[in-house]
Design an enzyme around this catalytic site. Structure first.
Site, PDB file in Angstrom:
ATOM      1  N   ARG A 157       8.763 -18.242 -21.193  1.00  0.00           N
ATOM      2  CA  ARG A 157       8.129 -17.989 -19.906  1.00  0.00           C
ATOM      3  C   ARG A 157       9.020 -18.291 -18.715  1.00  0.00           C
ATOM      4  O   ARG A 157       9.258 -17.421 -17.878  1.00  0.00           O
ATOM      5  CB  ARG A 157       6.840 -18.807 -19.796  1.00  0.00           C
ATOM      6  CG  ARG A 157       6.059 -18.504 -18.525  1.00  0.00           C
ATOM      7  CD  ARG A 157       4.816 -19.359 -18.388  1.00  0.00           C
ATOM      8  NE  ARG A 157       3.889 -19.195 -19.499  1.00  0.00           N
ATOM      9  CZ  ARG A 157       2.747 -19.851 -19.624  1.00  0.00           C
ATOM     10  NH1 ARG A 157       2.401 -20.743 -18.695  1.00  0.00           N
ATOM     11  NH2 ARG A 157       1.957 -19.652 -20.654  1.00  0.00           N
ATOM     12  N   HIS A 169       2.897  -8.074 -23.020  1.00  0.00           N
ATOM     13  CA  HIS A 169       2.739  -9.329 -22.269  1.00  0.00           C
ATOM     14  C   HIS A 169       1.273  -9.758 -22.242  1.00  0.00           C
ATOM     15  O   HIS A 169       0.501  -9.329 -21.384  1.00  0.00           O
ATOM     16  CB  HIS A 169       3.261  -9.120 -20.841  1.00  0.00           C
ATOM     17  CG  HIS A 169       3.571 -10.415 -20.126  1.00  0.00           C
ATOM     18  ND1 HIS A 169       4.612 -11.223 -20.473  1.00  0.00           N
ATOM     19  CD2 HIS A 169       2.952 -11.018 -19.071  1.00  0.00           C
ATOM     20  CE1 HIS A 169       4.654 -12.269 -19.665  1.00  0.00           C
ATOM     21  NE2 HIS A 169       3.657 -12.178 -18.803  1.00  0.00           N
ATOM     22  N   TYR A 204      -3.007   0.879  -5.485  1.00  0.00           N
ATOM     23  CA  TYR A 204      -2.548   1.656  -4.335  1.00  0.00           C
ATOM     24  C   TYR A 204      -1.049   1.942  -4.354  1.00  0.00           C
ATOM     25  O   TYR A 204      -0.598   2.893  -3.737  1.00  0.00           O
ATOM     26  CB  TYR A 204      -2.866   0.913  -3.028  1.00  0.00           C
ATOM     27  CG  TYR A 204      -4.333   0.683  -2.795  1.00  0.00           C
ATOM     28  CD1 TYR A 204      -5.211   1.760  -2.663  1.00  0.00           C
ATOM     29  CD2 TYR A 204      -4.844  -0.608  -2.707  1.00  0.00           C
ATOM     30  CE1 TYR A 204      -6.563   1.544  -2.458  1.00  0.00           C
ATOM     31  CE2 TYR A 204      -6.197  -0.830  -2.496  1.00  0.00           C
ATOM     32  CZ  TYR A 204      -7.054   0.248  -2.374  1.00  0.00           C
ATOM     33  OH  TYR A 204      -8.387   0.057  -2.161  1.00  0.00           O
TER      34      TYR A 204
END
Length: 886
Positions: A32, A78, A122
């Site tokens: 990570r 993931h 968006y």
């Protein structure tokens, strides 16, 4: 109560917590928070790039919805929250976060003011062109693949990047028990460093630092001091101080500090709000208004100052209290073969080169395997269809076979083919059986065999493999390399910078109004005595050049003000000016008081050299005749706000300062044409807090105009210049040695025609002389044009003055035959500087009230009057009569 078939195992809670916490911490460290040293990526960034690679969202394709990309990465690779993937992808697209962004975002991806990006439904994204290099050769078995979280797919454990991503983009992450914070660097510099390492594996870190100079942050700014950079490169840990890039302008008739670049990772909006609060709290006085005028053309933050504020003082307060100065703590920790390690610059380059070498080997093996497979098939073609008889035989076998399997078996037995070759023959289209196609097959076979030979040579020759790495790195530099964005202010640290700044000869000029610059030009023309002169550097209205000094970039400059304070600058810290530049106000470079003025300089060598600073002395002279000698060591540690060099009493001011070695002679001249000569030993060395001693006794209505230091009596002569253009050379021996504190002897016959004495200088025949008047006109001539004459004479005309013009300054320069004047009457504008290793300066005194003797008793005044009468009589009789001492 236990159900049937279940067992309860007693476990020590301490052991369980320890085991679970270690598993968790290792998962965070390895999977990570820390980047891999090879590709410089954390798992989430690697998965984003690989997910976009799988979606074919390359730089030459259209943008794809961010939500589509995030969903694909989440579903395949993931298994965490969508915000973790989207936030990572957004940062990869922000040019102020990554030095070389890897994602091309379309839409609102946030701002430097901390504005959040638009929702992923968006925005759209695709890979940047540079990411193609990170993913290059991924399909050629160059890296190992591992199962994804549910073993349904595979993902690369590392990417075969051609970009040294760990260095050029850096990394940051907080693991368990450790953290990483790696600075970004310039790609061109890193590539040069990698190539230097490939050429010499034993290269030292200091040698690598000649290529990889310092971190290069995406937001630009200035690295203040070099010690932290050096520590980071050598040890993997270091504290780098970052400053905003600023300049000074006049806005609405006020001085203003203009910020064009801020330190890395600073939130601009928060910084401005915090600064406003500090102004209200009066922790930062002097700021009238703060405005953010940033737009799409670039950043521009305006700190408009109050009328009485000193820009440099306000700027230092901003550096001290606001994010205009921050620090970046480098901690180079990355995963090396799955284990976290602290890495220096050479370690990072070494592991990247090893990774590229492995990629080259595996890529070559893959290409060789493919080439051999193709050659094997082409050999089958050649064996079957090389002649018409064999081709006819093969066609007959195929036509007479009951099934494709029978046909394959027949071909294998007849032509001694492998299973793959026989299948390729069966799959061959009829069009390939024409004569032209047969020629193509033979040509392809020859080409494939040549390729196989080349690939085998690469695998057998390590030097070729490293040459390939180097060549690919240079191609990357050619495609994506750019200039540095972050400047380096080496003076902010203690490191010697001789290896970084060329030790060029430059000329520093300071105008009467206090504007300073340095230049390396040498266009001053040499003219005959009495010439008109050339136009010097442009100055502001009613301003003129007052100080001229030649120095090298590595030298130090001590500035002494008329109030007796001393300030320190390295020569390269002085802003460079063009031919016509006015220069920078010296108040913006040193924290000089508003009503103070620089009156003298000393150019020295290394102030950290204890032997040098203890051997040399600083000798100062004031307008009222006070001399003070102090060891240079006392001035070797100036502070930002300056230090007190000499105590200046009322109606007095510091005129000059010179560097001596303890065995020189001091000569002091006055406005009325008097001069005294005495050994330096007569003025004992005193501490920096002392007042000094009397150097010359002044008559009423007289004041000191300058001081020279004589080191070679036999070869040096004394040059004096009057304000109306008259000058004279006389021998040093003409001035007999006296005790300190006398009234001196006549050095120039002062008349209304000559005007008062304005400058004194020690010269030799080999020297040049430059004279500058208050209108900015300069003339350069050879000292050997002036014959040595008696000291009680009027002298000769040195420069023709127009109207009411007067001489402002004289400077001693070395003659440079390469810049001799070809046209004595050119009107070309020239910079107010000359190239010379030995330039000494004598300045015109300030106009104003006459000096008042500190020894004002009646007996002394009466003695002055008697001496004045004797001197007047001597002038009228045109006799060279020496004055008596006090």
């Amino acid at each position: 109560m236990n159900t049937e078939g279940e067992r309860v195992l007693p476990i020590n809670i301490v052991d369980e917590m320890k085991s679970s916490y270690i598993d968790y911490s290792m998962s965070v460290i390895v999977s990570r928070a820390l980047p891999d040293v090879r590709d410089g990526l954390k798992p989430v960034h690697r998965r984003v790039l690989y997910g976009m690679y799988g979606l074919n969202v390359f730089s030459n394709r259209k943008h794809l919805k961010s939500a589509r990309i995030v969903g694909d990465v989440l579903g395949k690779y993931h298994p965490h929250g969508d915000s973790s993937v989207y936030d990572a992808m957004v940062r990869m697209a922000q040019p102020w976060s990554l030095r070389y962004p890897q994602v091309d975002g379309q839409g609102n991806f946030g701002s430097m003011d901390g504005d959040p990006p638009a929702a992923m439904r968006y925005t759209e994204a695709r890979l940047k062109k540079i990411s193609d290099e990170i993913l290059a050769d991924l399909d050629k078995d160059t890296v190992d693949f591992q199962n994804n979280f549910d073993d349904s797919l595979t993902e690369p454990s590392v990417l075969p990047t051609r970009i040294p991503n760990l260095l050029v983009n850096g990394a940051s992450g907080i693991a368990v028990g450790m953290a990483t914070n790696m600075a970004p660097h310039n790609l061109s510099e890193v590539v040069d460093g990698i190539c230097a390492y490939i050429d010499n594996r034993e290269i030292t870190i200091d040698e690598l630092m000649k290529h990889v100079i310092a971190p290069d942050f995406p937001t630009g700014g200035i690295i203040y001091g070099y010690d932290g950079v050096r520590d980071a490169f050598h040890t993997g840990r270091g504290r780098i101080v970052l400053r905003a890039k600023v300049n000074f302008e006049e806005v609405h008739n006020r001085n203003a500090i203009i910020v064009t670049e801020i330190p890395y990772q600073v939130n601009k909006a928060e910084m401005i709000i915090r600064t406003s609060e500090l102004v209200k709290e009066e922790k930062i006085p002097g700021i009238y208004e703060i405005r953010d005028e940033s737009d799409r053309r670039g950043m521009r933050i305006v700190y408009e100052l109050k009328n009485d504020a000193i820009p440099n003082v306000v700027l230092n307060l901003l550096y001290k209290y606001t994010a205009l100065q921050t620090s970046f703590s480098v901690n180079n920790i990355a995963l090396v073969q799955g284990r976290p390690e602290q890495l220096n610059l050479k370690d990072i380059i070494h592991h990247f080169v090893d990774h590229r070498h492995e990629v080259i080997v595996r890529r070559t093996q893959h290409e060789l395997k493919k080439a051999q497979e193709r050659a094997h098939i082409l050999e089958g073609f050649m064996r079957v269809i090389a002649t018409q008889d064999s081709l006819d035989k093969a066609i007959a076998i195929i036509r007479n076979s009951a099934s494709p399997a029978d046909a394959k078996e027949g071909l294998i037995q007849e032509f001694d083919l492998s299973d793959i070759q026989a299948q390729a023959i069966l799959d061959l289209r009829l069009a390939r059986l024409t004569g032209m196609e047969l020629d193509k097959i033979r040509a392809e076979y020859d080409e494939i065999m040549s390729l196989i030979k080349d690939l085998e040579d690469i695998l057998a020759n390590e030097s070729r493999r490293f040459e390939i790495i180097k060549q690919e790195m240079l191609e990357v530099k050619e495609k994506y390399g750019d200039e540095r964005r972050t400047d380096i202010d080496y003076a902010g640290g203690d490191m010697s910078i001789e290896d970084f700044i060329p030790n060029e000869t430059v000329v520093v000029t300071i105008s009467h109004a206090g504007y300073i610059k340095r230049t390396s030009l040498s266009e001053y023309r040499i003219q005959s005595r009495g010439g008109v002169g050339n136009k010097a550097a442009t100055t502001r209205d009613e301003d003129f050049l007052e100080y001229i000094v030649s120095a090298t970039n590595h030298q130090y400059m001590l500035f002494f003000t008329e109030k007796g304070k001393c300030y320190w600058l390295r020569v390269f810290e002085i802003p460079e000016g063009s031919r016509t530049a006015k220069g920078r106000a010296i108040q913006n470079l040193i924290n000089i008081e508003a009503d103070d003025k620089v009156k003298a300089y000393i150019r020295t060598n290394d102030l950290k050299d204890e032997e040098y600073v203890n051997q040399m002395n600083v000798v100062m002279i004031t307008k009222n005749g006070t001399v003070k000698k102090t060891s240079l060591e006392a001035y070797s540690r100036p502070r930002t706000n300056g230090i007190n060099a000499i105590e200046i009493r009322d109606n007095d001011q510091l005129l000059g300062a010179r560097l001596t070695d303890g065995s020189s002679e001091i000569m002091i001249a006055t406005r009325n044409g008097k001069c005294i000569r005495f050994p330096e030993e007569k003025a004992r060395a005193v501490g920096r807090g002392s007042i000094g001693v009397r150097g010359i006794s002044l008559e009423d209505n007289d004041e000191v105009i300058g001081m020279i230091i004589v080191n070679d009596v036999a070869s040096e002569s004394v040059l004096v210049v009057s304000e109306k253009g008259y000058g004279k050379r006389s021998a040093v021996e003409d001035y007999r040695i006296t005790n300190r504190g006398g009234k001196g002897v006549i050095t120039l016959n002062i008349t209304e025609k000559t005007g008062n004495l304005i400058a004194i200088q020690n010269v030799q025949d080999g020297d040049g002389l430059m004279i500058i008047n208050k209108s900015g006109v300069a003339i350069r001539m050879g000292v050997d044009e002036l014959r040595v004459m008696g000291r009680n004479t009027q002298g000769v005309k040195l420069i023709n003055l127009k109207g009411n013009d007067e001489i402002a300054a004289i400077a001693k320069v070395e003659m440079d035959k390469e810049v001799e004047d070809e046209d004595e009457h050119t009107d070309e504008e020239l910079p107010g500087a000359v190239l010379s290793d030995q330039v000494e300066f004598s300045n015109a005194p300030q106009t104003g009230d006459n000096a008042i003797s500190n020894m004002g008793d009646e007996k002394y005044l009466k003695k002055i009057e008697e001496d004045e009468q004797k001197e007047q009589k001597a002038i009228e009789d045109a006799q060279d009569e020496e004055e008596t001492d006090e």
